[in-house]
Design a protein around this motif. Sequence first.
Motif, PDB file in Angstrom:
ATOM      1  N   CYS A 116      -2.211 -10.441 -25.245  1.00 21.31           N
ATOM      2  CA  CYS A 116      -3.591 -10.833 -24.921  1.00 21.31           C
ATOM      3  C   CYS A 116      -4.489  -9.601 -24.802  1.00 21.31           C
ATOM      4  CB  CYS A 116      -3.617 -11.631 -23.624  1.00 21.31           C
ATOM      5  SG  CYS A 116      -2.887 -13.286 -23.748  1.00 21.31           S
ATOM      6  N   ILE A 117      -3.979  -8.530 -24.201  1.00 21.76           N
ATOM      7  CA  ILE A 117      -4.766  -7.291 -24.088  1.00 21.76           C
ATOM      8  C   ILE A 117      -5.048  -6.724 -25.474  1.00 21.76           C
ATOM      9  CG2 ILE A 117      -4.693  -4.897 -23.283  1.00 21.76           C
ATOM     10  CD1 ILE A 117      -3.132  -5.869 -20.844  1.00 21.76           C
ATOM     11  N   ARG A 136      -1.537   1.435 -35.976  1.00 22.89           N
ATOM     12  CA  ARG A 136      -2.366   2.383 -35.239  1.00 22.89           C
ATOM     13  C   ARG A 136      -3.488   1.669 -34.495  1.00 22.89           C
ATOM     14  NH1 ARG A 136      -4.383   7.168 -38.877  1.00 22.89           N
ATOM     15  NH2 ARG A 136      -5.053   7.873 -36.812  1.00 22.89           N
ATOM     16  N   GLN A 137      -4.047   0.634 -35.092  1.00 20.02           N
ATOM     17  CA  GLN A 137      -5.102  -0.130 -34.422  1.00 20.02           C
ATOM     18  C   GLN A 137      -4.549  -0.883 -33.219  1.00 20.02           C
ATOM     19  OE1 GLN A 137      -6.362  -2.349 -37.830  1.00 20.02           O
ATOM     20  NE2 GLN A 137      -7.920  -0.872 -38.441  1.00 20.02           N
ATOM     21  N   ILE A 138      -3.357  -1.445 -33.363  1.00 20.99           N
ATOM     22  CA  ILE A 138      -2.726  -2.134 -32.239  1.00 20.99           C
ATOM     23  C   ILE A 138      -2.421  -1.152 -31.114  1.00 20.99           C
ATOM     24  CG2 ILE A 138      -0.597  -3.292 -31.529  1.00 20.99           C
ATOM     25  CD1 ILE A 138      -0.631  -4.728 -34.244  1.00 20.99           C
ATOM     26  N   ALA A 139      -1.897   0.025 -31.476  1.00 20.96           N
ATOM     27  CA  ALA A 139      -1.604   1.042 -30.461  1.00 20.96           C
ATOM     28  C   ALA A 139      -2.877   1.495 -29.760  1.00 20.96           C
ATOM     29  CB  ALA A 139      -0.894   2.236 -31.114  1.00 20.96           C
ATOM     30  N   ALA A 140      -3.950   1.687 -30.520  1.00 21.14           N
ATOM     31  CA  ALA A 140      -5.223   2.111 -29.928  1.00 21.14           C
ATOM     32  C   ALA A 140      -5.772   1.035 -28.995  1.00 21.14           C
ATOM     33  CB  ALA A 140      -6.232   2.424 -31.030  1.00 21.14           C
ATOM     34  N   ALA A 141      -5.654  -0.233 -29.397  1.00 19.77           N
ATOM     35  CA  ALA A 141      -6.129  -1.332 -28.552  1.00 19.77           C
ATOM     36  C   ALA A 141      -5.342  -1.392 -27.248  1.00 19.77           C
ATOM     37  CB  ALA A 141      -6.015  -2.654 -29.309  1.00 19.77           C
ATOM     38  N   LEU A 142      -4.032  -1.214 -27.338  1.00 22.29           N
ATOM     39  CA  LEU A 142      -3.198  -1.241 -26.138  1.00 22.29           C
ATOM     40  C   LEU A 142      -3.535  -0.063 -25.218  1.00 22.29           C
ATOM     41  CD1 LEU A 142      -0.943  -2.616 -24.591  1.00 22.29           C
ATOM     42  CD2 LEU A 142       0.712  -1.267 -25.896  1.00 22.29           C
ATOM     43  N   GLY A 147      -5.487   2.016 -20.586  1.00 22.54           N
ATOM     44  CA  GLY A 147      -6.182   3.209 -20.090  1.00 22.54           C
ATOM     45  C   GLY A 147      -7.390   2.883 -19.240  1.00 22.54           C
ATOM     46  N   SER A 148      -8.027   1.759 -19.520  1.00 28.44           N
ATOM     47  CA  SER A 148      -9.157   1.298 -18.701  1.00 28.44           C
ATOM     48  C   SER A 148      -8.742   0.017 -17.975  1.00 28.44           C
ATOM     49  CB  SER A 148     -10.387   1.061 -19.577  1.00 28.44           C
ATOM     50  OG  SER A 148     -10.087   0.183 -20.649  1.00 28.44           O
ATOM     51  N   LEU A 149      -7.597   0.093 -17.306  1.00 34.86           N
ATOM     52  CA  LEU A 149      -6.993  -1.100 -16.709  1.00 34.86           C
ATOM     53  C   LEU A 149      -7.905  -1.760 -15.685  1.00 34.86           C
ATOM     54  CD1 LEU A 149      -4.504  -2.908 -16.628  1.00 34.86           C
ATOM     55  CD2 LEU A 149      -3.539  -1.404 -14.873  1.00 34.86           C
ATOM     56  N   GLN A 150      -8.631  -0.923 -14.905  1.00 35.98           N
ATOM     57  CA  GLN A 150      -9.504  -1.509 -13.896  1.00 35.98           C
ATOM     58  C   GLN A 150     -10.594  -2.367 -14.539  1.00 35.98           C
ATOM     59  OE1 GLN A 150      -9.434   1.540 -14.870  1.00 35.98           O
ATOM     60  NE2 GLN A 150     -11.454   2.512 -14.909  1.00 35.98           N
ATOM     61  N   TRP A 151     -11.141  -1.894 -15.677  1.00 40.78           N
ATOM     62  CA  TRP A 151     -12.155  -2.676 -16.385  1.00 40.78           C
ATOM     63  C   TRP A 151     -11.540  -3.911 -17.028  1.00 40.78           C
ATOM     64  CZ3 TRP A 151     -16.921  -1.931 -15.190  1.00 40.78           C
ATOM     65  CH2 TRP A 151     -17.371  -0.656 -14.839  1.00 40.78           C
ATOM     66  N   THR A 152     -10.317  -3.772 -17.520  1.00 41.96           N
ATOM     67  CA  THR A 152      -9.629  -4.919 -18.113  1.00 41.96           C
ATOM     68  C   THR A 152      -9.393  -6.014 -17.083  1.00 41.96           C
ATOM     69  OG1 THR A 152      -8.510  -3.478 -19.719  1.00 41.96           O
ATOM     70  CG2 THR A 152      -7.538  -5.642 -19.328  1.00 41.96           C
ATOM     71  N   ILE A 153      -8.993  -5.613 -15.886  1.00 37.56           N
ATOM     72  CA  ILE A 153      -8.760  -6.592 -14.816  1.00 37.56           C
ATOM     73  C   ILE A 153     -10.068  -7.265 -14.411  1.00 37.56           C
ATOM     74  CG2 ILE A 153      -8.051  -6.858 -12.417  1.00 37.56           C
ATOM     75  CD1 ILE A 153      -6.006  -4.615 -12.902  1.00 37.56           C
ATOM     76  N   ILE A 154     -11.137  -6.466 -14.273  1.00 38.78           N
ATOM     77  CA  ILE A 154     -12.433  -7.025 -13.898  1.00 38.78           C
ATOM     78  C   ILE A 154     -12.921  -8.008 -14.967  1.00 38.78           C
ATOM     79  CG2 ILE A 154     -14.876  -6.476 -13.544  1.00 38.78           C
ATOM     80  CD1 ILE A 154     -13.935  -3.845 -12.251  1.00 38.78           C
ATOM     81  N   ALA A 185     -17.551 -10.154 -22.197  1.00 34.22           N
ATOM     82  CA  ALA A 185     -16.836  -9.361 -21.195  1.00 34.22           C
ATOM     83  C   ALA A 185     -16.232  -8.101 -21.818  1.00 34.22           C
ATOM     84  CB  ALA A 185     -15.748 -10.211 -20.537  1.00 34.22           C
ATOM     85  N   ILE A 186     -15.577  -8.258 -22.967  1.00 38.71           N
ATOM     86  CA  ILE A 186     -14.997  -7.105 -23.647  1.00 38.71           C
ATOM     87  C   ILE A 186     -16.094  -6.183 -24.154  1.00 38.71           C
ATOM     88  CG2 ILE A 186     -13.578  -6.372 -25.602  1.00 38.71           C
ATOM     89  CD1 ILE A 186     -12.063  -7.633 -23.263  1.00 38.71           C
ATOM     90  N   GLY A 187     -17.234  -6.748 -24.563  1.00 45.38           N
ATOM     91  CA  GLY A 187     -18.353  -5.930 -25.008  1.00 45.38           C
ATOM     92  C   GLY A 187     -18.849  -5.007 -23.917  1.00 45.38           C
ATOM     93  N   PHE A 188     -18.915  -5.494 -22.681  1.00 45.32           N
ATOM     94  CA  PHE A 188     -19.327  -4.650 -21.569  1.00 45.32           C
ATOM     95  C   PHE A 188     -18.326  -3.529 -21.319  1.00 45.32           C
ATOM     96  CE2 PHE A 188     -22.028  -8.309 -20.236  1.00 45.32           C
ATOM     97  CZ  PHE A 188     -23.228  -7.610 -20.128  1.00 45.32           C
ATOM     98  N   VAL A 189     -17.031  -3.855 -21.420  1.00 47.28           N
ATOM     99  CA  VAL A 189     -15.999  -2.842 -21.210  1.00 47.28           C
ATOM    100  C   VAL A 189     -16.067  -1.760 -22.290  1.00 47.28           C
ATOM    101  CG1 VAL A 189     -13.516  -2.404 -21.082  1.00 47.28           C
ATOM    102  CG2 VAL A 189     -14.478  -4.451 -20.012  1.00 47.28           C
TER     103      VAL A 189
END
Length: 225
Positions: A116-117, A136-142, A147-154, A185-189
Amino acid sequence: MFSFEAFVKLNLFLRGAYKLAYLNLLWIAATLAGLVLFGIGPASYAVAAYVDRWFRFGETPPVTRAFLGHFRAQYWRAAAMGWILTAAALIVSTNILGAGTWMLRFANIVALVVICIIAAYVFPVMAATDIRGPLRQIAAALMLGIGSLQWTIIAGAAVAGTVWLLATCALPALVLFGIGIPAAAIGFVTRVVFGALTEDDPQTSPPRARESAHARVHLARGTSE
Protein backbone atom coordinates in the motif's frame (compact mmCIF):
# COMPACT_ATOMS: atom_id res chain seq x y z
CA MET A 1 -20.07 38.22 8.16
CA PHE A 2 -17.36 36.72 5.98
CA SER A 3 -14.58 38.99 4.83
CA PHE A 4 -13.51 39.19 1.20
CA GLU A 5 -10.43 37.10 1.96
CA ALA A 6 -12.63 34.42 3.52
CA PHE A 7 -14.78 34.29 0.40
CA VAL A 8 -11.64 34.00 -1.77
CA LYS A 9 -10.33 31.14 0.36
CA LEU A 10 -13.72 29.41 0.25
CA ASN A 11 -13.82 29.80 -3.52
CA LEU A 12 -10.33 28.32 -3.87
CA PHE A 13 -11.28 25.42 -1.61
CA LEU A 14 -14.44 24.68 -3.60
CA ARG A 15 -12.55 24.88 -6.89
CA GLY A 16 -9.96 22.47 -5.53
CA ALA A 17 -12.69 20.07 -4.35
CA TYR A 18 -14.27 20.25 -7.80
CA LYS A 19 -10.95 19.37 -9.46
CA LEU A 20 -10.45 16.39 -7.15
CA ALA A 21 -13.97 15.13 -7.82
CA TYR A 22 -13.51 15.53 -11.57
CA LEU A 23 -10.14 13.77 -11.45
CA ASN A 24 -11.83 10.90 -9.63
CA LEU A 25 -14.52 10.64 -12.31
CA LEU A 26 -11.86 10.66 -15.04
CA TRP A 27 -9.92 7.98 -13.13
CA ILE A 28 -13.01 5.77 -12.94
CA ALA A 29 -13.80 6.28 -16.63
CA ALA A 30 -10.21 5.59 -17.75
CA THR A 31 -9.91 2.54 -15.50
CA LEU A 32 -13.14 1.05 -16.82
CA ALA A 33 -12.21 1.94 -20.41
CA GLY A 34 -9.03 -0.07 -19.95
CA LEU A 35 -11.01 -2.98 -18.50
CA VAL A 36 -9.37 -2.23 -15.14
CA LEU A 37 -6.26 -4.29 -15.88
CA PHE A 38 -5.10 -2.00 -18.69
CA GLY A 39 -6.50 1.19 -17.21
CA ILE A 40 -5.81 1.38 -13.50
CA GLY A 41 -2.06 1.98 -13.80
CA PRO A 42 -2.14 4.75 -16.44
CA ALA A 43 -5.18 6.35 -14.79
CA SER A 44 -3.43 6.40 -11.40
CA TYR A 45 -0.32 7.88 -13.03
CA ALA A 46 -2.41 10.59 -14.71
CA VAL A 47 -4.01 11.60 -11.40
CA ALA A 48 -0.64 11.59 -9.62
CA ALA A 49 1.00 13.67 -12.37
CA TYR A 50 -1.78 16.29 -12.37
CA VAL A 51 -1.85 16.56 -8.56
CA ASP A 52 1.95 16.81 -8.41
CA ARG A 53 2.10 19.74 -10.85
CA TRP A 54 -0.89 21.35 -9.13
CA PHE A 55 0.24 21.08 -5.52
CA ARG A 56 3.93 21.78 -6.03
CA PHE A 57 3.88 24.41 -8.78
CA GLY A 58 0.33 25.72 -8.85
CA GLU A 59 -0.19 24.56 -12.44
CA THR A 60 -3.88 23.96 -13.17
CA PRO A 61 -4.34 23.39 -16.91
CA PRO A 62 -7.71 22.14 -18.24
CA VAL A 63 -8.28 18.93 -16.32
CA THR A 64 -9.51 16.68 -19.12
CA ARG A 65 -6.79 17.62 -21.59
CA ALA A 66 -4.02 17.35 -18.98
CA PHE A 67 -5.35 14.03 -17.69
CA LEU A 68 -5.46 12.50 -21.15
CA GLY A 69 -1.97 13.79 -21.89
CA HIS A 70 -0.58 12.22 -18.72
CA PHE A 71 -2.59 9.05 -19.36
CA ARG A 72 -0.86 8.57 -22.73
CA ALA A 73 2.58 9.85 -21.68
CA GLN A 74 3.82 6.68 -19.98
CA TYR A 75 0.97 4.33 -20.76
CA TRP A 76 2.79 1.00 -20.89
CA ARG A 77 5.16 1.76 -18.03
CA ALA A 78 2.27 2.81 -15.82
CA ALA A 79 0.21 -0.19 -16.96
CA ALA A 80 3.08 -2.55 -16.10
CA MET A 81 3.39 -0.93 -12.66
CA GLY A 82 -0.34 -1.45 -12.16
CA TRP A 83 0.01 -5.12 -13.08
CA ILE A 84 2.90 -5.59 -10.63
CA LEU A 85 1.06 -3.95 -7.74
CA THR A 86 -2.22 -5.74 -8.48
CA ALA A 87 -0.52 -9.14 -8.69
CA ALA A 88 1.42 -8.54 -5.47
CA ALA A 89 -1.71 -7.40 -3.61
CA LEU A 90 -3.72 -10.41 -4.82
CA ILE A 91 -0.99 -12.86 -3.80
CA VAL A 92 -0.55 -11.35 -0.35
CA SER A 93 -4.32 -11.10 0.23
CA THR A 94 -4.71 -14.76 -0.71
CA ASN A 95 -1.92 -15.67 1.70
CA ILE A 96 -3.62 -13.74 4.51
CA LEU A 97 -6.89 -15.59 4.00
CA GLY A 98 -5.18 -18.97 3.73
CA ALA A 99 -2.47 -18.55 6.37
CA GLY A 100 -2.30 -21.43 8.83
CA THR A 101 -0.56 -19.59 11.68
CA TRP A 102 -0.89 -16.13 13.14
CA MET A 103 2.80 -15.42 12.46
CA LEU A 104 2.38 -16.11 8.75
CA ARG A 105 -0.80 -14.04 8.67
CA PHE A 106 0.95 -11.15 10.46
CA ALA A 107 3.89 -11.31 8.04
CA ASN A 108 1.53 -11.08 5.08
CA ILE A 109 -0.37 -8.17 6.67
CA VAL A 110 2.93 -6.32 7.00
CA ALA A 111 3.67 -7.14 3.37
CA LEU A 112 0.26 -5.75 2.37
CA VAL A 113 0.97 -2.51 4.25
CA VAL A 114 4.28 -2.23 2.40
CA ILE A 115 2.49 -2.74 -0.92
CA CYS A 116 0.00 0.00 0.00
CA ILE A 117 2.87 2.40 0.78
CA ILE A 118 4.52 1.59 -2.54
CA ALA A 119 1.22 2.02 -4.41
CA ALA A 120 0.70 5.40 -2.74
CA TYR A 121 4.09 6.82 -3.75
CA VAL A 122 5.23 5.00 -6.87
CA PHE A 123 3.12 6.98 -9.35
CA PRO A 124 4.19 10.35 -7.88
CA VAL A 125 7.78 9.09 -8.14
CA MET A 126 7.20 8.21 -11.80
CA ALA A 127 5.64 11.61 -12.45
CA ALA A 128 8.07 13.84 -10.54
CA THR A 129 11.47 12.20 -10.95
CA ASP A 130 13.76 10.87 -13.68
CA ILE A 131 14.02 7.44 -12.06
CA ARG A 132 13.51 4.70 -14.66
CA GLY A 133 12.87 0.99 -14.32
CA PRO A 134 10.05 -0.55 -12.24
CA LEU A 135 12.34 -1.99 -9.58
CA ARG A 136 14.13 1.32 -9.02
CA GLN A 137 10.81 3.19 -8.95
CA ILE A 138 9.38 0.72 -6.44
CA ALA A 139 12.50 1.04 -4.27
CA ALA A 140 12.33 4.85 -4.46
CA ALA A 141 8.63 4.81 -3.51
CA LEU A 142 9.32 2.56 -0.53
CA MET A 143 12.23 4.74 0.59
CA LEU A 144 10.05 7.83 0.24
CA GLY A 145 7.22 6.29 2.26
CA ILE A 146 9.45 4.91 5.00
CA GLY A 147 11.84 7.88 5.00
CA SER A 148 8.94 10.26 5.61
CA LEU A 149 7.10 7.83 7.87
CA GLN A 150 5.59 10.54 10.06
CA TRP A 151 3.98 12.16 7.00
CA THR A 152 2.86 8.77 5.72
CA ILE A 153 1.14 8.01 9.02
CA ILE A 154 -0.51 11.44 9.11
CA ALA A 155 -1.70 11.10 5.50
CA GLY A 156 -2.96 7.56 6.13
CA ALA A 157 -4.85 8.65 9.25
CA ALA A 158 -6.36 11.63 7.40
CA VAL A 159 -7.51 9.42 4.52
CA ALA A 160 -8.92 6.78 6.86
CA GLY A 161 -10.75 9.39 8.93
CA THR A 162 -12.16 11.16 5.88
CA VAL A 163 -13.29 7.91 4.27
CA TRP A 164 -14.94 6.75 7.50
CA LEU A 165 -16.71 10.10 7.97
CA LEU A 166 -18.01 10.20 4.40
CA ALA A 167 -19.00 6.54 4.44
CA THR A 168 -20.96 7.14 7.63
CA CYS A 169 -22.55 10.52 6.89
CA ALA A 170 -22.33 11.14 3.14
CA LEU A 171 -21.78 8.01 1.09
CA PRO A 172 -22.49 9.73 -2.28
CA ALA A 173 -19.69 12.20 -1.52
CA LEU A 174 -17.31 9.30 -0.96
CA VAL A 175 -18.21 7.90 -4.37
CA LEU A 176 -17.81 11.36 -5.91
CA PHE A 177 -14.34 12.05 -4.50
CA GLY A 178 -13.04 8.47 -4.32
CA ILE A 179 -9.40 8.32 -5.44
CA GLY A 180 -9.16 12.10 -5.07
CA ILE A 181 -8.97 11.75 -1.27
CA PRO A 182 -5.76 9.67 -1.10
CA ALA A 183 -4.35 11.54 -4.12
CA ALA A 184 -4.71 14.86 -2.27
CA ALA A 185 -3.17 13.44 0.92
CA ILE A 186 -0.17 12.03 -0.95
CA GLY A 187 0.08 15.28 -2.92
CA PHE A 188 0.55 17.22 0.31
CA VAL A 189 3.24 14.80 1.47
CA THR A 190 5.17 14.84 -1.81
CA ARG A 191 4.89 18.63 -1.94
CA VAL A 192 6.83 18.81 1.32
CA VAL A 193 9.32 16.02 0.53
CA PHE A 194 10.01 16.81 -3.13
CA GLY A 195 10.10 20.51 -2.33
CA ALA A 196 12.91 19.92 0.15
CA LEU A 197 14.77 17.71 -2.33
CA THR A 198 14.58 20.23 -5.17
CA GLU A 199 15.86 22.98 -2.90
CA ASP A 200 18.84 20.82 -1.98
CA ASP A 201 19.53 19.72 -5.58
CA PRO A 202 18.47 22.25 -8.24
CA GLN A 203 19.71 19.99 -11.06
CA THR A 204 16.97 17.44 -10.36
CA SER A 205 14.14 19.93 -10.04
CA PRO A 206 11.63 20.99 -12.69
CA PRO A 207 12.35 24.13 -14.74
CA ARG A 208 10.51 26.56 -12.49
CA ALA A 209 12.24 25.28 -9.38
CA ARG A 210 15.62 25.37 -11.15
CA GLU A 211 15.08 28.95 -12.25
CA SER A 212 14.25 29.94 -8.69
CA ALA A 213 17.28 28.11 -7.36
CA HIS A 214 19.59 29.68 -9.95
CA ALA A 215 18.15 33.10 -9.12
CA ARG A 216 19.04 32.57 -5.49
CA VAL A 217 22.56 31.51 -6.47
CA HIS A 218 23.08 34.60 -8.65
CA LEU A 219 21.68 36.86 -5.92
CA ALA A 220 24.07 35.33 -3.41
CA ARG A 221 27.00 35.82 -5.78
CA GLY A 222 26.03 39.43 -6.43
CA THR A 223 25.79 40.11 -2.72
CA SER A 224 29.18 38.55 -2.04
CA GLU A 225 30.79 40.59 -4.82
